[in-house]
Design a protein around this motif. Structure first.
Motif, PDB file in Angstrom:
ATOM      1  N   SER A   1       0.783  -1.149   0.025  1.00 10.55           N
ATOM      2  CA  SER A   1      -0.130   0.049   0.076  1.00 10.55           C
ATOM      3  C   SER A   1       1.006   1.378  -0.050  1.00 10.55           C
ATOM      4  O   SER A   1       0.378   2.414  -0.165  1.00 10.55           O
ATOM      5  N   ASP A   2       2.217   1.173   0.350  1.00  6.50           N
ATOM      6  CA  ASP A   2       3.088   2.361   0.367  1.00  6.50           C
ATOM      7  C   ASP A   2       4.230   2.165  -0.069  1.00  6.50           C
ATOM      8  O   ASP A   2       5.144   1.231   0.491  1.00  6.50           O
ATOM      9  N   GLU A   3       4.719   2.708  -1.347  1.00  2.85           N
ATOM     10  CA  GLU A   3       5.921   2.364  -1.948  1.00  2.85           C
ATOM     11  C   GLU A   3       7.094   2.802  -1.337  1.00  2.85           C
ATOM     12  O   GLU A   3       8.307   2.115  -1.612  1.00  2.85           O
ATOM     13  N   LEU A   4       6.874   3.686  -0.366  1.00  7.30           N
ATOM     14  CA  LEU A   4       8.405   4.416   0.139  1.00  7.30           C
ATOM     15  C   LEU A   4       8.463   3.604   1.453  1.00  7.30           C
ATOM     16  O   LEU A   4       9.515   3.624   1.995  1.00  7.30           O
ATOM     17  N   ASN A   5       7.553   2.928   2.182  1.00  7.90           N
ATOM     18  CA  ASN A   5       7.624   2.289   3.456  1.00  7.90           C
ATOM     19  C   ASN A   5       7.545   0.635   3.452  1.00  7.90           C
ATOM     20  O   ASN A   5       7.933   0.093   4.447  1.00  7.90           O
ATOM     21  N   ASP A   6       6.799   0.384   2.642  1.00 10.87           N
ATOM     22  CA  ASP A   6       6.493  -1.352   2.765  1.00 10.87           C
ATOM     23  C   ASP A   6       8.018  -2.045   2.364  1.00 10.87           C
ATOM     24  O   ASP A   6       8.529  -1.537   1.639  1.00 10.87           O
ATOM     25  N   ASP A   7       7.946  -3.078   3.121  1.00 10.86           N
ATOM     26  CA  ASP A   7       9.313  -4.058   3.020  1.00 10.86           C
ATOM     27  C   ASP A   7       8.839  -5.355   2.860  1.00 10.86           C
ATOM     28  O   ASP A   7       8.161  -5.816   3.628  1.00 10.86           O
ATOM     29  N   PHE A   8       9.663  -6.160   2.215  1.00 12.04           N
ATOM     30  CA  PHE A   8       9.122  -7.509   2.237  1.00 12.04           C
ATOM     31  C   PHE A   8      10.710  -8.314   2.146  1.00 12.04           C
ATOM     32  O   PHE A   8      10.853  -9.356   1.564  1.00 12.04           O
ATOM     33  N   ALA A   9      11.640  -7.855   2.923  1.00 14.60           N
ATOM     34  CA  ALA A   9      12.732  -8.601   3.238  1.00 14.60           C
ATOM     35  C   ALA A   9      12.551  -9.960   4.057  1.00 14.60           C
ATOM     36  O   ALA A   9      13.299 -10.798   3.801  1.00 14.60           O
ATOM     37  N   GLY A  10      11.432  -9.876   4.959  1.00  9.11           N
ATOM     38  CA  GLY A  10      11.209 -11.107   5.756  1.00  9.11           C
ATOM     39  C   GLY A  10      12.293 -11.545   6.826  1.00  9.11           C
ATOM     40  O   GLY A  10      12.307 -12.667   6.937  1.00  9.11           O
ATOM     41  N   THR A  11      12.861 -10.742   7.294  1.00  5.05           N
ATOM     42  CA  THR A  11      14.040 -11.095   8.120  1.00  5.05           C
ATOM     43  C   THR A  11      13.656 -10.603   9.825  1.00  5.05           C
ATOM     44  O   THR A  11      12.880  -9.704   9.884  1.00  5.05           O
ATOM     45  N   ASN A  12      14.297 -11.380  10.650  1.00 10.47           N
ATOM     46  CA  ASN A  12      13.746 -10.959  12.010  1.00 10.47           C
ATOM     47  C   ASN A  12      15.192 -11.007  12.974  1.00 10.47           C
ATOM     48  O   ASN A  12      15.286 -12.182  13.884  1.00 10.47           O
ATOM     49  N   ILE A  13      15.893 -10.325  12.486  1.00 16.25           N
ATOM     50  CA  ILE A  13      17.267 -10.037  13.262  1.00 16.25           C
ATOM     51  C   ILE A  13      17.158  -8.848  14.397  1.00 16.25           C
ATOM     52  O   ILE A  13      16.490  -8.089  14.313  1.00 16.25           O
ATOM     53  N   LYS A  14      17.698  -9.557  15.466  1.00 15.95           N
ATOM     54  CA  LYS A  14      17.578  -8.864  16.539  1.00 15.95           C
ATOM     55  C   LYS A  14      18.786  -7.656  16.380  1.00 15.95           C
ATOM     56  O   LYS A  14      20.085  -8.096  16.621  1.00 15.95           O
ATOM     57  N   GLN A  15      18.444  -6.370  16.358  1.00 16.47           N
ATOM     58  CA  GLN A  15      19.365  -5.238  16.106  1.00 16.47           C
ATOM     59  C   GLN A  15      19.927  -4.982  17.491  1.00 16.47           C
ATOM     60  O   GLN A  15      19.534  -4.714  18.362  1.00 16.47           O
ATOM     61  N   LYS A  16      21.335  -4.866  17.361  1.00 20.75           N
ATOM     62  CA  LYS A  16      22.155  -4.329  18.256  1.00 20.75           C
ATOM     63  C   LYS A  16      22.429  -2.698  18.415  1.00 20.75           C
ATOM     64  O   LYS A  16      22.677  -2.374  17.408  1.00 20.75           O
ATOM     65  N   GLU A  17      22.357  -2.172  19.398  1.00 21.76           N
ATOM     66  CA  GLU A  17      22.569  -0.816  19.488  1.00 21.76           C
ATOM     67  C   GLU A  17      24.177  -0.469  19.188  1.00 21.76           C
ATOM     68  O   GLU A  17      24.988  -0.836  19.437  1.00 21.76           O
ATOM     69  N   LEU A  18      24.340   0.435  18.175  1.00 21.75           N
ATOM     70  CA  LEU A  18      25.830   0.734  17.678  1.00 21.75           C
ATOM     71  C   LEU A  18      26.142   1.596  18.715  1.00 21.75           C
ATOM     72  O   LEU A  18      25.553   2.660  19.255  1.00 21.75           O
ATOM     73  N   PRO A  19      27.578   1.623  19.158  1.00 26.64           N
ATOM     74  CA  PRO A  19      28.034   2.758  19.986  1.00 26.64           C
ATOM     75  C   PRO A  19      27.955   4.041  19.348  1.00 26.64           C
ATOM     76  O   PRO A  19      28.222   4.012  18.329  1.00 26.64           O
ATOM     77  N   GLU A  20      27.894   5.044  20.296  1.00 22.47           N
ATOM     78  CA  GLU A  20      27.948   6.562  19.597  1.00 22.47           C
ATOM     79  C   GLU A  20      29.223   6.905  18.961  1.00 22.47           C
ATOM     80  O   GLU A  20      29.300   7.471  17.977  1.00 22.47           O
ATOM     81  N   ASN A  21      30.221   6.376  19.469  1.00 24.23           N
ATOM     82  CA  ASN A  21      31.538   6.475  19.048  1.00 24.23           C
ATOM     83  C   ASN A  21      32.051   5.367  18.121  1.00 24.23           C
ATOM     84  O   ASN A  21      33.199   5.107  17.975  1.00 24.23           O
ATOM     85  N   TYR A  22      31.182   4.585  17.644  1.00 27.52           N
ATOM     86  CA  TYR A  22      31.506   3.666  16.534  1.00 27.52           C
ATOM     87  C   TYR A  22      32.553   3.764  15.794  1.00 27.52           C
ATOM     88  O   TYR A  22      32.738   4.772  14.931  1.00 27.52           O
ATOM     89  N   ARG A  23      33.643   2.961  15.609  1.00 31.31           N
ATOM     90  CA  ARG A  23      34.860   3.085  14.860  1.00 31.31           C
ATOM     91  C   ARG A  23      34.511   2.634  13.458  1.00 31.31           C
ATOM     92  O   ARG A  23      34.502   1.462  13.099  1.00 31.31           O
ATOM     93  N   TYR A  24      34.355   3.434  12.334  1.00 28.85           N
ATOM     94  CA  TYR A  24      34.190   3.307  11.049  1.00 28.85           C
ATOM     95  C   TYR A  24      35.489   2.927  10.471  1.00 28.85           C
ATOM     96  O   TYR A  24      35.851   2.424   9.350  1.00 28.85           O
ATOM     97  N   PHE A  25      36.756   3.382  10.921  1.00 30.21           N
ATOM     98  CA  PHE A  25      37.892   2.923  10.320  1.00 30.21           C
ATOM     99  C   PHE A  25      38.998   2.544  11.235  1.00 30.21           C
ATOM    100  O   PHE A  25      38.983   3.167  12.334  1.00 30.21           O
ATOM    101  N   SER A  26      39.725   1.624  11.003  1.00 29.83           N
ATOM    102  CA  SER A  26      40.487   0.763  11.980  1.00 29.83           C
ATOM    103  C   SER A  26      42.034   1.141  11.439  1.00 29.83           C
ATOM    104  O   SER A  26      42.277   1.386  10.440  1.00 29.83           O
TER     105      SER A  26
END
Length: 289
Positions: free
Chosen positions: A7-32
């Protein structure tokens, strides 16, 4: 053929996954800066995963890349690459075929780094997770800016949500097009199309690359965002007409009267991308880390 009702092209999703999302730390290191990590990253990406991607996508799924020559002059330069979002695993693999020998850094949902062990591999393979908190946006924007400074290729799926085997281009916002404007980098796009295979239930996949599109220095940030978005959308819409067979059928239905729109950031499959959440227009973005 599977039928999906939306019903909504912008928001409907059909990925069908149930992954428990973890919170990323605010200082997440993008480069090592760890040389050992960089060594394993090279081994994993260049010597193990890249050959597997080429063999599986080329031999098994018969993926063909068209118009690759438009990227020829940008092997040493950075650019932003936009694409339609029509599969789970495939959309994480095809950018490697498109940008080779340049490594593709893909903007992904934090789900992609939420799975133990696999999440670390996703990071090494070029996943750039979206922060789970507003305060983490500073580091994320800085990471995108640094990738641009290092002349990397940053891949974005502006449709945000997975619609398996969808053969048209869904409407998407212009918010993610602020990055090439702010970094003054060219924009390319690739469009995945589907054709029927004679002796297989799997579709034939043909990918068309187009560009470059450049920000206009005479326009404002907002005007440039819209201009680039429209150029990419119109180009991808035209290319999508090369799909000649439907492996999934989509039917639009009226939303329920008491339905509530989905939030812009929803769980997706590992390695997959979301539309980039943004702070207020007045908030600082693109700050180097």
């Amino acid at each position: 053929m599977k039928t999906y009702y939306y019903s909504d092209e912008l928001n409907d999703d059909f990925a069908g996954t149930n992954i428990k999302q973890k919170e990323l730390p605010e200082n997440y290191r993008y480069f090592s800066r760890n040389p050992l990590r960089k060594f394993f990253e090279f081994i994993l990406y260049r010597l193990i995963v890249t050959p597997i991607i080429f063999l599986s996508q080329k031999l098994i799924f018969r993926v063909k890349i068209k118009n690759r020559r438009v990227l020829k002059g940008y092997k040493k330069n950075g650019y932003f690459l936009y694409a339609n979002h029509t599969a789970a695993v495939k959309d994480a693999l095809i950018p490697t075929l498109v940008t080779f020998p340049k490594k593709a850094y893909i903007i992904i949902n934090p789900d992609g780094v939420s799975i133990p062990v696999v999440g670390k591999a996703v990071e090494l393979l070029g996943g750039v997770p979206i922060p789970t908190s507003r305060r983490g946006m500073r580091g994320f924007c800085g990471a995108v800016s640094r990738h641009a400074e290092k002349n990397h290729c940053v891949v974005i799926y502006p449709e945000a949500h997975i619609w398996p085997y969808y053969t048209k281009i869904r409407p998407f916002k212009d918010v993610s097009f602020r990055y090439p404007v702010e970094e003054n980098k060219p924009v390319f796009c690739f469009t995945t199309t589907y054709q029927k295979r004679r002796f297989s239930k799997l579709p034939k996949v043909t990918v068309y690359i187009d560009g470059p599109f450049f920000p206009d220095t005479n326009l404002s940030l907002k005007e440039n965002r819209k201009k680039l978005r429209d150029l990419v959308y119109e180009t991808m819409t035209e290319r999508s007409k090369n799909s000649t067979y439907e492996y999934a059928h989509y039917v639009k239905e009226a939303p329920a009267p008491d339905s509530v729109p989905c939030p812009e950031v929803v769980p997706l499959a590992p390695n997959h991308v979301q539309e980039i959440p943004q702070e207020e227009e007045t908030a600082p973005v693109g700050i180097a880390v």
